[in-house]
Design an enzyme around this catalytic site. Structure first.
Site, PDB file in Angstrom:
ATOM      1  N   LYS A 116       0.795  -1.139  -0.055  1.00 51.19           N
ATOM      2  CA  LYS A 116      -0.189   0.069   0.022  1.00 51.19           C
ATOM      3  C   LYS A 116       0.985   1.348   0.214  1.00 51.19           C
ATOM      4  CE  LYS A 116      -4.307  -1.985   2.291  1.00 51.19           C
ATOM      5  NZ  LYS A 116      -3.990  -3.464   1.992  1.00 51.19           N
ATOM      6  N   GLU A 200      -3.313   7.995   7.061  1.00 51.97           N
ATOM      7  CA  GLU A 200      -3.658   8.707   6.005  1.00 51.97           C
ATOM      8  C   GLU A 200      -5.177   9.391   6.398  1.00 51.97           C
ATOM      9  OE1 GLU A 200      -4.370   6.436   2.454  1.00 51.97           O
ATOM     10  OE2 GLU A 200      -6.436   5.658   3.121  1.00 51.97           O
ATOM     11  N   ASN A 235     -14.436  -1.916   8.504  1.00 49.70           N
ATOM     12  CA  ASN A 235     -13.452  -2.069   7.452  1.00 49.70           C
ATOM     13  C   ASN A 235     -13.694  -3.140   6.434  1.00 49.70           C
ATOM     14  OD1 ASN A 235     -12.741   0.881   8.118  1.00 49.70           O
ATOM     15  ND2 ASN A 235     -11.621  -0.383   9.597  1.00 49.70           N
ATOM     16  N   GLU A 275      -8.445   0.355  -6.578  1.00 50.15           N
ATOM     17  CA  GLU A 275      -9.444   0.710  -5.545  1.00 50.15           C
ATOM     18  C   GLU A 275      -9.603   2.409  -5.334  1.00 50.15           C
ATOM     19  OE1 GLU A 275      -9.771  -1.306  -1.685  1.00 50.15           O
ATOM     20  OE2 GLU A 275      -9.815  -3.106  -2.978  1.00 50.15           O
ATOM     21  N   GLU A 288      -5.540   2.238  -3.159  1.00 45.95           N
ATOM     22  CA  GLU A 288      -4.614   1.072  -3.213  1.00 45.95           C
ATOM     23  C   GLU A 288      -5.014   0.200  -4.498  1.00 45.95           C
ATOM     24  OE1 GLU A 288      -5.628  -0.489   0.534  1.00 45.95           O
ATOM     25  OE2 GLU A 288      -6.770  -2.035  -0.295  1.00 45.95           O
ATOM     26  N   ASN A 290      -5.055  -3.766  -5.375  1.00 45.50           N
ATOM     27  CA  ASN A 290      -4.785  -5.281  -4.874  1.00 45.50           C
ATOM     28  C   ASN A 290      -4.317  -6.078  -5.929  1.00 45.50           C
ATOM     29  OD1 ASN A 290      -5.607  -5.178  -2.134  1.00 45.50           O
ATOM     30  ND2 ASN A 290      -7.736  -4.764  -2.810  1.00 45.50           N
ATOM     31  N   PHE A 348     -21.499  -9.040  16.458  1.00 45.10           N
ATOM     32  CA  PHE A 348     -20.836  -9.732  15.265  1.00 45.10           C
ATOM     33  C   PHE A 348     -19.592 -10.317  15.666  1.00 45.10           C
ATOM     34  CE2 PHE A 348     -23.180  -6.409  13.328  1.00 45.10           C
ATOM     35  CZ  PHE A 348     -24.060  -6.961  12.520  1.00 45.10           C
TER      36      PHE A 348
END
Length: 671
Positions: A116, A200, A235, A275, A288, A290, A348
């Site tokens: 990244k 960031e 995320n 992305e 980024e 992938n 969760f």
């Protein structure tokens, strides 16, 4: 083309690669850890090799063991799937040294774009718009705090080698930066063997949109439309779709061309994803790249008709792309839901155990609707604490977004899983959420719409009436079967009274139920005690079937059904409730029964999931304030911080760091 390939992965992505390889006439080799000895991908492959203990760091992440498995089986090439070694530059280099082909991009492209930090530097050099941030080495949490102060809050702390939401934290204050930095480093180290993180600016109210690119070894690169991945929790993507409801054709072309230019700059030669974080005004910034196949690739396959795994295999074998940019068309709409082994009613938290029942909806393509289920599990299999908690990816495709969502909602209602907790109720509720249906999305969607988490939903309105009707119909079928048992009451036929009191937990709905030919007629009783018009239910359901599937007044409905004492537990559209069908006499008695309540556990900290105690942050006798960290528990590669819900004093600590606890095991008590 290759004769035999090895898949250096596990679970659903290994099964997914095997399916395409099998269709192409390519033999497959699976690798597995001791925990995966009986896994589905091992069963599906032509050959399988044991590569070590359950821990990924001792099996799936050990390059030497993968290379040795190739030598042992004669595999000519390796598909890495996603996660594990898929974006590790050293992996294709080691394979190349051993004379084995890597089914993915060249090591140089991985080095430039898979990391990244390096990818952002490359993007900046290519004058691609990027999110403001600090890309250098961060010396520690104090350095991270100084950086965050300069950038401005909120900030995103993200693992450089990461993916899948691992090693990622959003921080709104100095304290959250310091804590999030250390947690992100620990998660990154555990998941990827690389603890570097960067900081960031976090764009407020953003959308997450990604472009699928595909390149070959002859300099050709194309893009295959976009995917909207804004529905995320912690995320981690939960629901994806293609195309995006935000983009118009002009914006799609700009993003696609920018993604292609970036890919060409590093000689990209496989399937990959660029992305972007996008504003609601259609502005976008490079996030980024992938350098692998994405989890959500099926939605792109369904709207483009391109098998991305097949294209990766052909490119790795040296073939030119047979598709030009002008050949790429987007047809219809696709929606994907990720089914996880986690309890949506307990924030969760991961759930592990055996899949006592696993009955996914049928994979079909009929009347313009396609249902696809990518999975790596089967009934009787076990969800392990050692790996990602994904059970399956349920994907639907239809001519329009609305139709794809309807198909997804119905498929989720038909998806029956028992033995572990899972997030199907949450996914089903999401499919019916008005904001989701409108396409008004952002990465903050779940946090904004479910600020207190996902709670048990009380059935209301039409959903309550539908559940009551199905419960009454099921009870009627059960009654019919009982009356067919021979030798009862001298063979006399007993006329059954029609009036019923249906309880959805403690909520009562009165109705009449009767058989009318092949259908069961339900008439709801109004406030004046009068029966309304008949609603006809038709279904082939029989006792023991896990899902009631049929029609109510001609409209298809699916309701999950689980027997409980004196009743049946029904789940539909995110509502799950015990249903009791009483005669008038039974209802009169039931109304007199006291309501039981759960015991108070407010003075105890219980382990919310099966997991490893990483640390205990308090001592006996210590006073703590609400929000303070009490302990950190690790499960399925995620570290979960347990905080005090209110002020108090620690009375006794019952667990220690390094202990493995079961769900609801006692960690500590308060005075």
């Amino acid at each position: 083309m290759f004769k035999r390939i090895l898949i250096a992965n596990r679970g659903e992505i290994a099964c997914r690669v095997i399916k395409t390889a099998r269709r192409m006439g390519i033999q497959t080799v699976a690798v597995y850890s001791e925990a995966d000895r009986d896994a589905l991908h091992v069963e599906m492959a032509d050959e399988a090799v044991l590569i070590g203990p359950p821990a990924a760091a001792e099996s799936y992440l050990v390059i030497e063991k993968i290379v040795e498995a190739c030598r042992k089986t004669g595999a000519e090439a390796v598909h890495p799937g996603y996660g594990f070694l898929s974006e590790r530059e050293a992996f294709p280099r080691a394979l190349e040294a051993a004379g084995i082909v890597f089914i993915g991009p060249n090591p140089g492209a991985i080095a430039a774009m898979g990391d990244k930090i390096e990818s952002k530097k490359a993007a900046a050099k290519a004058k691609v718009s990027t999110v403001p941030g600090y890309l250098g080495v961060i010396e520690g949490d104090k350095h991270a705090v100084r950086i965050a102060d300069e950038i401005g809050y909120p900030v995103m702390i993200k693992a450089s080698a990461g993916g899948g939401g691992k090693g990622m934290r959003i921080a709104h204050s100095k304290a959250e930066v310091a804590e999030g930095f250390n947690l992100a480093k620990a998660e990154a180290k555990a998941s990827f063997g690389d603890d570097r993180v960067f900081v960031e600016k976090f764009i407020v109210d953003p959308r997450h949109i990604e472009i699928q690119v595909l390149g070959d070894k002859h300099g050709n690169v194309i893009y295959l439309g976009e995917r909207e991945c804004s529905i995320q929790r912690r995320n981690q993507k939960v629901i994806e779709e293609a195309p995006s409801p935000l983009l118009d054709e002009a914006t799609r072309r700009k993003m696609g061309e920018q993604a292609v230019a970036l890919a060409k700059a590093v000689n990209y030669d496989s399937a990959g994803t660029v992305e972007f974080v996008a504003g609601q005004d259609k502005s976008f910034y490079f996030l980024e790249m992938n350098t692998r196949l994405q989890v959500e690739h099926p939605v792109t396959e369904l709207v483009t008709g391109v098998d991305l795994v097949e294209q990766m295999l052909r490119v790795a074998a040296g073939e030119k792309l047979a598709i030009a940019q002008k050949d790429v068309t987007l047809t219809g709409w696709a929606v994907e839901s990720r089914l996880y082994a986690e309890d949506p009613f307990r924030n969760f938290l991961p759930s592990i155990g055996r899949l006592v029942k696993y009955r996914p909806p049928a994979e079909v393509s009929k009347d313009g609707i396609t249902v696809r289920n990518d999975t790596g599990v089967q009934e009787g299999g076990e969800i392990s604490i050692h790996y990602d908690p994904m059970i399956a990816k349920l994907v639907t495709h239809a001519p329009s977004r609305a139709a794809a969502i309807e198909a997804q909602a119905t498929a989720l209602d038909s998806f029956y899983v028992d033995g572990i907790r899972h997030n199907i109720p949450f996914l089903s509720a999401l499919m019916h959420h008005p904001r989701w249906r409108e396409g008004n999305l952002s990465t903050g969607f779940i946090a904004e719409e479910f600020p207190k988490g996902f709670a048990v939903r009380v059935p209301e309105g039409e959903v309550a009436r539908r559940i009551a009707a199905v419960g009454a119909a099921i009870d009627h079928v059960l009654g019919e079967r009982k009356r067919q048992i021979s030798g009862q009451m001298g063979g006399r036929v007993v006329q059954r009274e029609r009036r019923r009191a249906v309880w959805l937990d403690r909520q009562e709905i009165q109705l009449e139920v009767a058989r009318e030919g092949e259908a069961i007629a339900i008439r709801f009783i109004d406030a004046d005690g009068k029966a309304g018009k008949a609603h006809l239910l038709q279904s082939p359901w029989k006792p023991g079937d896990p899902v009631w599937q049929g029609t109510i007044d001609g409209h298809f409905v699916a309701v999950q059904a689980r027997p409980v004492p004196n009743g049946i537990r029904l789940a539909h559209q995110g509502v799950e409730v015990p249903v009791y069908v009483w005669t008038e006499a039974e209802a009169a008695s039931a109304r007199l029964m006291p309501v039981t309540t759960a015991s108070d556990t407010g003075k105890k900290l219980l382990c919310p999931m099966p997991g490893l105690i990483v640390s205990i942050a308090v001592t006996e006798g210590q006073e703590v304030k609400a929000g303070e960290t009490l302990a950190v528990v690790e499960a399925m590669k995620m570290q979960n911080v347990l905080r005090a819900e209110q002020d108090g004093t620690v009375k006794k600590i019952h667990a220690s760091a390094g202990a493995t606890l079961a769900v609801d095991a006692l960690i500590l008590e308060f005075a």
